[in-house]
Design a protein around this motif. Structure first.
Motif, PDB file in Angstrom:
ATOM      1  N   ARG A  48       2.945  10.754 -37.320  1.00 17.42           N
ATOM      2  CA  ARG A  48       1.703  10.390 -36.652  1.00 17.42           C
ATOM      3  C   ARG A  48       0.638   9.891 -37.621  1.00 17.42           C
ATOM      4  O   ARG A  48      -0.243   9.128 -37.241  1.00 17.42           O
ATOM      5  CB  ARG A  48       1.156  11.592 -35.876  1.00 17.42           C
ATOM      6  CG  ARG A  48       1.945  11.848 -34.610  1.00 17.42           C
ATOM      7  CD  ARG A  48       1.684  13.242 -34.084  1.00 17.42           C
ATOM      8  NE  ARG A  48       2.290  13.374 -32.767  1.00 17.42           N
ATOM      9  CZ  ARG A  48       1.671  13.089 -31.630  1.00 17.42           C
ATOM     10  NH1 ARG A  48       0.418  12.676 -31.640  1.00 17.42           N
ATOM     11  NH2 ARG A  48       2.295  13.203 -30.487  1.00 17.42           N
ATOM     12  N   ASN A  64       1.247   5.953 -38.398  1.00 23.20           N
ATOM     13  CA  ASN A  64       0.694   4.907 -37.523  1.00 23.20           C
ATOM     14  C   ASN A  64      -0.731   5.214 -37.065  1.00 23.20           C
ATOM     15  O   ASN A  64      -1.208   4.659 -36.086  1.00 23.20           O
ATOM     16  CB  ASN A  64       1.628   4.596 -36.342  1.00 23.20           C
ATOM     17  CG  ASN A  64       1.708   5.712 -35.329  1.00 23.20           C
ATOM     18  OD1 ASN A  64       1.149   6.785 -35.554  1.00 23.20           O
ATOM     19  ND2 ASN A  64       2.368   5.474 -34.222  1.00 23.20           N
ATOM     20  N   LEU A 102      -2.166   7.790 -35.729  1.00 21.14           N
ATOM     21  CA  LEU A 102      -2.486   8.613 -34.557  1.00 21.14           C
ATOM     22  C   LEU A 102      -3.195   9.895 -34.994  1.00 21.14           C
ATOM     23  O   LEU A 102      -3.896  10.519 -34.203  1.00 21.14           O
ATOM     24  CB  LEU A 102      -1.208   8.973 -33.780  1.00 21.14           C
ATOM     25  CG  LEU A 102      -0.555   7.871 -32.949  1.00 21.14           C
ATOM     26  CD1 LEU A 102       0.760   8.354 -32.365  1.00 21.14           C
ATOM     27  CD2 LEU A 102      -1.483   7.401 -31.834  1.00 21.14           C
ATOM     28  N   ILE A 112       4.450  -1.065 -35.520  1.00 19.19           N
ATOM     29  CA  ILE A 112       5.164   0.200 -35.733  1.00 19.19           C
ATOM     30  C   ILE A 112       5.477   0.812 -34.373  1.00 19.19           C
ATOM     31  O   ILE A 112       4.600   1.351 -33.705  1.00 19.19           O
ATOM     32  CB  ILE A 112       4.306   1.192 -36.552  1.00 19.19           C
ATOM     33  CG1 ILE A 112       3.772   0.524 -37.833  1.00 19.19           C
ATOM     34  CG2 ILE A 112       5.139   2.422 -36.904  1.00 19.19           C
ATOM     35  CD1 ILE A 112       2.876   1.418 -38.659  1.00 19.19           C
ATOM     36  N   MET A 159       7.049   3.556 -31.736  1.00 19.92           N
ATOM     37  CA  MET A 159       7.246   5.003 -31.845  1.00 19.92           C
ATOM     38  C   MET A 159       7.905   5.537 -30.581  1.00 19.92           C
ATOM     39  O   MET A 159       7.545   5.172 -29.470  1.00 19.92           O
ATOM     40  CB  MET A 159       5.918   5.706 -32.078  1.00 19.92           C
ATOM     41  CG  MET A 159       6.076   7.197 -32.313  1.00 19.92           C
ATOM     42  SD  MET A 159       4.705   7.860 -33.250  1.00 19.92           S
ATOM     43  CE  MET A 159       5.185   9.573 -33.383  1.00 19.92           C
ATOM     44  N   PHE A 195       9.081   9.123 -28.600  1.00 18.04           N
ATOM     45  CA  PHE A 195       8.674  10.526 -28.574  1.00 18.04           C
ATOM     46  C   PHE A 195       9.779  11.424 -28.021  1.00 18.04           C
ATOM     47  O   PHE A 195      10.665  10.976 -27.288  1.00 18.04           O
ATOM     48  CB  PHE A 195       7.421  10.682 -27.714  1.00 18.04           C
ATOM     49  CG  PHE A 195       6.222   9.971 -28.271  1.00 18.04           C
ATOM     50  CD1 PHE A 195       5.240  10.666 -28.948  1.00 18.04           C
ATOM     51  CD2 PHE A 195       6.083   8.596 -28.127  1.00 18.04           C
ATOM     52  CE1 PHE A 195       4.142  10.006 -29.479  1.00 18.04           C
ATOM     53  CE2 PHE A 195       4.986   7.933 -28.653  1.00 18.04           C
ATOM     54  CZ  PHE A 195       4.012   8.638 -29.324  1.00 18.04           C
ATOM     55  N   GLU A 200       7.751  10.000 -22.667  1.00 18.17           N
ATOM     56  CA  GLU A 200       6.396   9.499 -22.422  1.00 18.17           C
ATOM     57  C   GLU A 200       6.378   8.109 -21.801  1.00 18.17           C
ATOM     58  O   GLU A 200       5.609   7.236 -22.199  1.00 18.17           O
ATOM     59  CB  GLU A 200       5.543   9.526 -23.706  1.00 18.17           C
ATOM     60  CG  GLU A 200       5.527  10.863 -24.428  1.00 18.17           C
ATOM     61  CD  GLU A 200       5.015  12.026 -23.591  1.00 18.17           C
ATOM     62  OE1 GLU A 200       4.377  11.804 -22.547  1.00 18.17           O
ATOM     63  OE2 GLU A 200       5.284  13.175 -23.983  1.00 18.17           O
ATOM     64  N   LEU A 201       7.247   7.891 -20.828  1.00 13.62           N
ATOM     65  CA  LEU A 201       7.168   6.641 -20.067  1.00 13.62           C
ATOM     66  C   LEU A 201       5.978   6.727 -19.113  1.00 13.62           C
ATOM     67  O   LEU A 201       5.550   7.813 -18.744  1.00 13.62           O
ATOM     68  CB  LEU A 201       8.462   6.424 -19.283  1.00 13.62           C
ATOM     69  CG  LEU A 201       9.715   6.231 -20.138  1.00 13.62           C
ATOM     70  CD1 LEU A 201      10.935   6.051 -19.250  1.00 13.62           C
ATOM     71  CD2 LEU A 201       9.574   5.037 -21.065  1.00 13.62           C
ATOM     72  N   TYR A 202       5.467   5.571 -18.708  1.00  9.99           N
ATOM     73  CA  TYR A 202       4.351   5.565 -17.756  1.00  9.99           C
ATOM     74  C   TYR A 202       4.922   5.837 -16.366  1.00  9.99           C
ATOM     75  O   TYR A 202       5.657   5.009 -15.826  1.00  9.99           O
ATOM     76  CB  TYR A 202       3.633   4.217 -17.781  1.00  9.99           C
ATOM     77  CG  TYR A 202       3.342   3.714 -19.184  1.00  9.99           C
ATOM     78  CD1 TYR A 202       2.843   4.577 -20.175  1.00  9.99           C
ATOM     79  CD2 TYR A 202       3.568   2.394 -19.541  1.00  9.99           C
ATOM     80  CE1 TYR A 202       2.580   4.117 -21.452  1.00  9.99           C
ATOM     81  CE2 TYR A 202       3.309   1.923 -20.818  1.00  9.99           C
ATOM     82  CZ  TYR A 202       2.821   2.794 -21.764  1.00  9.99           C
ATOM     83  OH  TYR A 202       2.564   2.342 -23.040  1.00  9.99           O
ATOM     84  N   ARG A 239      10.914  -0.148 -24.752  1.00  8.21           N
ATOM     85  CA  ARG A 239       9.472  -0.398 -24.662  1.00  8.21           C
ATOM     86  C   ARG A 239       8.874  -0.648 -26.048  1.00  8.21           C
ATOM     87  O   ARG A 239       8.033  -1.526 -26.230  1.00  8.21           O
ATOM     88  CB  ARG A 239       8.775   0.792 -23.992  1.00  8.21           C
ATOM     89  CG  ARG A 239       7.274   0.638 -23.901  1.00  8.21           C
ATOM     90  CD  ARG A 239       6.631   1.779 -23.168  1.00  8.21           C
ATOM     91  NE  ARG A 239       6.787   3.052 -23.867  1.00  8.21           N
ATOM     92  CZ  ARG A 239       6.361   4.221 -23.406  1.00  8.21           C
ATOM     93  NH1 ARG A 239       5.755   4.273 -22.244  1.00  8.21           N
ATOM     94  NH2 ARG A 239       6.530   5.325 -24.097  1.00  8.21           N
TER      95      ARG A 239
END
Lengths: 240, 218
Positions: A45, A48, A50, A79, A81, A83, A87-89, A149
């Motif tokens: 994290r 990138n 975060l 970059i 990332m 998870f 963490e798809l919408y 994605r």
């Protein structure tokens, strides 16, 4: 190239990362392992942007994250990332999940973004799921969509934060296969994972972290056959 | 059977019109203020968080009736002139309902995992893009059933404004009843009208809840 120089990060008194030094060249695959709470995810994290860090410097393709003038949004375009929990919408179809960022960030036309998304879905092996919602996919399929994605932005780097640890055993392979192909095609990858089979196949370097430090680093053979530290030996015993 | 209702229908429905107007302003104001209150409740700035939290906790622990009375008698002192009951009721309802809507908004904002926004950021999206395409649409879909339910409650609560003499539906019904003395019929009519509106509302809320559950949003 990603250069991490003397990076330390604290949460209050607690040092999450101390004195991390690491370089990842283009085309390399680096595997990061270690017990939970050792700072592996935090390190990703930080790379990138975060999470902030207090000391040291991270430089991605010559751009320093410590420089307040650096546009972190711009940096993250290159970059990708992935998870642990995908963490798809949830309110968007698979197609929309993949084409959103290329359309909004890269300003691609809808046609171009959807064509790219269709190609990527083919590549991760689920072209028939384009119009499905994430809730109707298995964990393994969701994670492959998440990889697609990230790839849709055509990033130079891909980071994976325990991409298979929330998956049922029979789904792990389908995700790892996608990652292995990616590594073999020359993608630069930073992977937090305990999948040693994956590491054996594609890792150029493995680093082992404990209490926010890099305790050990080396090739798969060096790390696996001849761990130098007691902590690494114990850890390998537990995960194998 | 509904003769007393029929002979006073224009007067009664006029009262229902006032009820609808009061509900409309109370909801529009309450939801708009509530969205801000919700943001204030998750603010990391203590100068925002503390006063907002104090306001929410204070109002939520008072009976609505008291808030209505209080505004009716205190607002004229602040405004320097007597307010009409309608305006006074609208203000009281907005102040009161915003605390409830605020808590719904807070829960909606907080229901989105940090990693979901991190995932959006890691594709290069800016804060504004992430809020617009990811956070707000998801939060809104998740909140919709609660927002509708609270709107129904607000709609029902507006009848309390009759205590400050506002001629809304219930008040006008009691006026008619004083002349006609047909309580069962008149108040039965009021009950049916309220029931129909609230029942439809709760069905709509239920619909969105089930839809959300099916798509894995709730």
């Amino acid at each position: 190239m990603i250069e991490i120089k003397n990076v330390s990060k604290r949460f209050g008194e607690f040092k999450v990362l101390s004195d991390i030094n690491e370089t990842v060249e283009r085309g390399q695959t680096m595997v990061i392992c270690g017990p939970s709470g050792s700072g592996k995810s935090t390190l990703l994290r930080c790379v990138n942007g975060l999470e902030p860090y207090q000391e040291g410097e991270i430089i991605v393709d010559g751009v320093s994250l410590s420089d307040p003038k650096t546009n972190l949004y711009k940096l993250r375009e290159n970059i990708g990332m992935v998870f642990q929990r995908f963490e798809l919408y949830p309110h968007m179809t698979v197609m929309q999940n993949i084409s959103l960022a290329p359309m909004k960030v890269r300003k691609w036309s809808k046609e171009k973004a959807q064509k790219k998304a269709a190609e990527l879905l083919e590549r991760v092996g689920i072209p028939e799921k384009a119009q499905s919602y994430p809730a109707n996919l298995s964990g393994g399929q969701q994670q492959r969509v998440a990889i697609a994605r990230s790839l849709a932005m055509e990033p130079n780097y891909m980071m994976f934060d325990e991409p298979t640890s929330a998956l049922d055993p029979e789904m792990i392979k389908e995700v790892l296969d996608v990652m292995i192909n990616l590594a073999k095609e020359g993608m630069t990858m930073l992977c937090v994972t305990h999948e040693m089979g994956f590491a054996r196949e594609v890792a150029d370097e493995i680093i082992f972290m404990d209490f926010g430090r890099i305790v050990e680093r080396g090739t798969y053979e060096e790390f696996f056959n001849n761990p130098k530290s007691e902590r690494a030996r114990e850890f390998l015993k537990q995960i194998l | 059977m509904f003769d007393a209702v029929a002979s006073n229908i224009t007067f009664l429905l006029g009262g229902f019109g006032v009820t609808l107007q009061l509900s409309f302003f109370a909801l529009a104001g309450g939801i708009a203020l509530g969205a801000l209150v919700g943001l204030g409740r998750i603010s990391k700035n203590k100068w925002i968080y503390r006063p907002i939290t104090l306001y929410v906790n204070f109002i939520r622990n008072l009976p609505l009736l008291l808030v209505i009375f209080w505004f009716y008698f205190v607002m004229p002192i602040i405004a320097g002139r007597p307010l009409n009951p309608f305006l006074s009721a609208v203000i009281a309802f907005i102040i009161f309902e915003a605390t409830y809507f605020g808590e719904i908004f807070r829960a909606g904002y907080q229901s989105i995992s940090k990693d979901l926004s991190a995932a959006a950021y890691s594709t290069g999206m800016t804060y504004t893009q992430t809020a617009r395409y990811i956070l707000v649409p998801i939060a809104f879909r998740r909140m919709l059933p609660s927002l509708i339910t609270q709107s129904i409650v607000t709609f029902q609560d507006t009848s309390l404004a009759f205590v400050i003499g506002l001629q809304e539906f219930v008040r006008r019904t009691s006026i008619v009843d004083n002349m006609e003395v047909r309580s069962i019929q008149l108040y039965g009519f009021v009950a049916i009208v309220f029931f129909i509106f609230c029942f439809i509302g709760s069905k709509i809320s239920r619909h969105f809840e089930e839809k959300g559950r099916k798509t894995g949003l709730l």
